[in-house]
Design a protein around this motif. Sequence first.
Motif, short mmCIF file in Angstrom:
data_model
loop_
_atom_site.label_atom_id
_atom_site.label_comp_id
_atom_site.label_asym_id
_atom_site.label_seq_id
_atom_site.Cartn_x
_atom_site.Cartn_y
_atom_site.Cartn_z
N GLU A 1 0.84 -1.21 0.00
CA GLU A 1 0.00 0.00 0.00
C GLU A 1 0.87 1.25 0.00
OE1 GLU A 1 -3.03 1.89 3.25
OE2 GLU A 1 -3.38 -0.20 2.69
N MET A 2 0.40 2.30 -0.68
CA MET A 2 1.14 3.55 -0.75
C MET A 2 0.89 4.39 0.49
SD MET A 2 1.36 6.35 -3.85
CE MET A 2 -0.29 7.03 -3.66
N LEU A 3 1.95 4.96 1.03
CA LEU A 3 1.84 5.86 2.17
C LEU A 3 1.32 7.24 1.72
CD1 LEU A 3 3.57 3.65 3.56
CD2 LEU A 3 4.88 5.49 4.64
N PRO A 4 0.81 8.01 2.66
CA PRO A 4 0.48 9.40 2.32
C PRO A 4 1.75 10.14 1.86
CG PRO A 4 -0.50 8.78 4.44
CD PRO A 4 0.42 7.66 4.05
N SER A 5 1.56 11.27 1.22
CA SER A 5 2.70 12.05 0.73
C SER A 5 3.52 12.58 1.91
CB SER A 5 2.21 13.22 -0.11
OG SER A 5 1.52 14.16 0.71
N GLU A 6 4.74 13.04 1.61
CA GLU A 6 5.59 13.62 2.65
C GLU A 6 4.89 14.79 3.33
OE1 GLU A 6 9.37 14.70 1.12
OE2 GLU A 6 10.01 12.63 0.72
N ASN B 1 13.70 7.86 4.10
CA ASN B 1 14.94 7.39 3.50
C ASN B 1 15.54 6.25 4.32
OD1 ASN B 1 14.86 9.22 1.38
ND2 ASN B 1 16.18 10.72 2.39
N ALA B 2 15.51 6.41 5.65
CA ALA B 2 16.05 5.37 6.53
C ALA B 2 15.25 4.07 6.40
CB ALA B 2 16.07 5.86 7.97
N LEU B 3 13.94 4.19 6.33
CA LEU B 3 13.08 3.00 6.20
C LEU B 3 13.24 2.34 4.84
CD1 LEU B 3 9.90 4.38 7.99
CD2 LEU B 3 11.31 2.46 8.78
N THR B 4 13.51 3.14 3.83
CA THR B 4 13.74 2.59 2.49
C THR B 4 15.07 1.84 2.45
OG1 THR B 4 12.46 4.39 1.47
CG2 THR B 4 13.96 3.15 0.05
N GLU B 5 16.09 2.41 3.07
CA GLU B 5 17.39 1.73 3.12
C GLU B 5 17.30 0.42 3.89
OE1 GLU B 5 20.17 4.46 4.80
OE2 GLU B 5 20.09 5.85 3.10
N ASP B 6 16.37 0.36 4.84
CA ASP B 6 16.20 -0.85 5.66
C ASP B 6 15.18 -1.81 5.05
OD1 ASP B 6 17.12 -2.22 7.86
OD2 ASP B 6 15.55 -1.49 9.20
N ASN B 7 14.72 -1.49 3.84
CA ASN B 7 13.79 -2.34 3.07
C ASN B 7 12.41 -2.48 3.71
OD1 ASN B 7 15.64 -3.05 0.94
ND2 ASN B 7 16.67 -4.41 2.37
N VAL B 8 12.07 -1.59 4.62
CA VAL B 8 10.72 -1.59 5.17
C VAL B 8 9.77 -0.93 4.15
CG1 VAL B 8 9.24 -0.75 7.05
CG2 VAL B 8 11.57 -1.53 7.53
N LEU B 9 10.30 0.05 3.43
CA LEU B 9 9.55 0.76 2.39
C LEU B 9 10.30 0.66 1.07
CD1 LEU B 9 8.78 4.08 4.34
CD2 LEU B 9 7.30 2.07 4.17
N PHE B 10 9.60 0.94 -0.02
CA PHE B 10 10.27 1.10 -1.31
C PHE B 10 9.59 2.23 -2.07
CE2 PHE B 10 6.76 -1.72 -2.31
CZ PHE B 10 6.37 -1.38 -3.59
N ARG B 11 10.33 2.82 -2.98
CA ARG B 11 9.82 3.99 -3.71
C ARG B 11 9.67 3.70 -5.19
NH1 ARG B 11 13.17 8.31 -0.17
NH2 ARG B 11 11.42 9.09 1.03
N ARG B 12 8.62 4.26 -5.77
CA ARG B 12 8.43 4.22 -7.21
C ARG B 12 8.55 5.65 -7.70
NH1 ARG B 12 3.12 0.25 -7.37
NH2 ARG B 12 4.23 -1.69 -6.88
N GLN B 13 9.55 5.87 -8.52
CA GLN B 13 9.84 7.22 -8.99
C GLN B 13 8.62 7.85 -9.63
OE1 GLN B 13 12.85 8.53 -8.35
NE2 GLN B 13 12.19 10.52 -9.11
N GLY B 14 8.26 9.04 -9.13
CA GLY B 14 7.13 9.78 -9.68
C GLY B 14 5.77 9.28 -9.23
N VAL B 15 5.76 8.23 -8.40
CA VAL B 15 4.47 7.67 -7.93
C VAL B 15 4.31 7.89 -6.44
CG1 VAL B 15 3.02 5.61 -7.77
CG2 VAL B 15 4.49 5.96 -9.77
N GLY B 16 5.23 7.33 -5.64
CA GLY B 16 5.11 7.48 -4.20
C GLY B 16 5.93 6.45 -3.45
N THR B 17 5.70 6.39 -2.14
CA THR B 17 6.41 5.46 -1.26
C THR B 17 5.44 4.39 -0.79
OG1 THR B 17 7.85 7.26 -0.50
CG2 THR B 17 7.78 5.28 0.86
N PHE B 18 5.89 3.11 -0.85
CA PHE B 18 5.02 1.97 -0.56
C PHE B 18 5.60 1.10 0.54
CE2 PHE B 18 4.19 3.38 -4.80
CZ PHE B 18 2.86 3.11 -5.06
N VAL B 19 4.72 0.37 1.23
CA VAL B 19 5.16 -0.62 2.21
C VAL B 19 5.68 -1.85 1.47
CG1 VAL B 19 4.47 -2.05 4.18
CG2 VAL B 19 3.42 0.21 3.85
N SER B 20 6.87 -2.30 1.82
CA SER B 20 7.45 -3.46 1.15
C SER B 20 6.62 -4.71 1.42
CB SER B 20 8.89 -3.68 1.62
OG SER B 20 9.72 -2.63 1.22
N GLU B 21 6.60 -5.61 0.45
CA GLU B 21 5.88 -6.87 0.61
C GLU B 21 6.76 -8.01 0.12
OE1 GLU B 21 2.38 -7.10 -1.84
OE2 GLU B 21 3.25 -5.79 -3.34
#
Length: 245
Positions: free
Chosen positions: A35-40, A59-79
Amino acid sequence: MASSNKPSPTFKPLYQQVQELITVRIIEGVWKPGEMLPSEFQLADLLGVSQGTVRKALNALTEDNVLFRRQGVGTFVSEHTLQKMLFHFFHFKSDNGDVAAELPNAKLIATRLIQPSDNIRQILELENDDQVIEIHRVRFVQDASSIRELIYLPARYFADLEQVEKLPHSLYNYYQQQFNITIHKATDSIKAVLSTEQDKDILNVALGQPLLEVARTAKSLDGRIVEYRLSRANTENLHYLVELN
């Protein structure tokens, strides 16, 4: 005046506090896997901090693979997709170098609710009256029964799983989707062992043949130990591969 030897209190940076708040909401199911998180901007308003602080936490959560980003779309919870499972948590490869497109098939032998041994109770950090679910299955690599798995789960985290008659090949994806438990970190310990009567029958090997045993403890996002897994592999045509970055 004598100086005090008491340690001074420590305070976490604000972005780390935001990082923990976001993680807690993921654990609680506010934001689900994929699922996509709300915007920053929205998160900053929701949490009462600056966008810069939110960005640092994301950024920290993305580096830890808890989240991932899709360029131009948003930040999502990793699955735990099958492809991610293959490269992050399954390290057995065929000797000819082939890499399977998905996890090897798994055949369920038995699932039962048991009283754990003292060793398993200690590994899973259980209370004296806690029960565990034991999953016994075999994995097939290139159509050969190659890996025998014994998996132990704290029953309090996986209610009624022992009653499920058919389990998917990808258990980590199943834990995430059915129980909101994300396997975040796993530690493997490897040693050589000799096959037992059960190994002989299930893996079609000689009694006393050397096998590779991988003992894994897996932790969820909040640091709970939620799985202990013993994999006994016939490595006649397999090897265990780890890539270090």
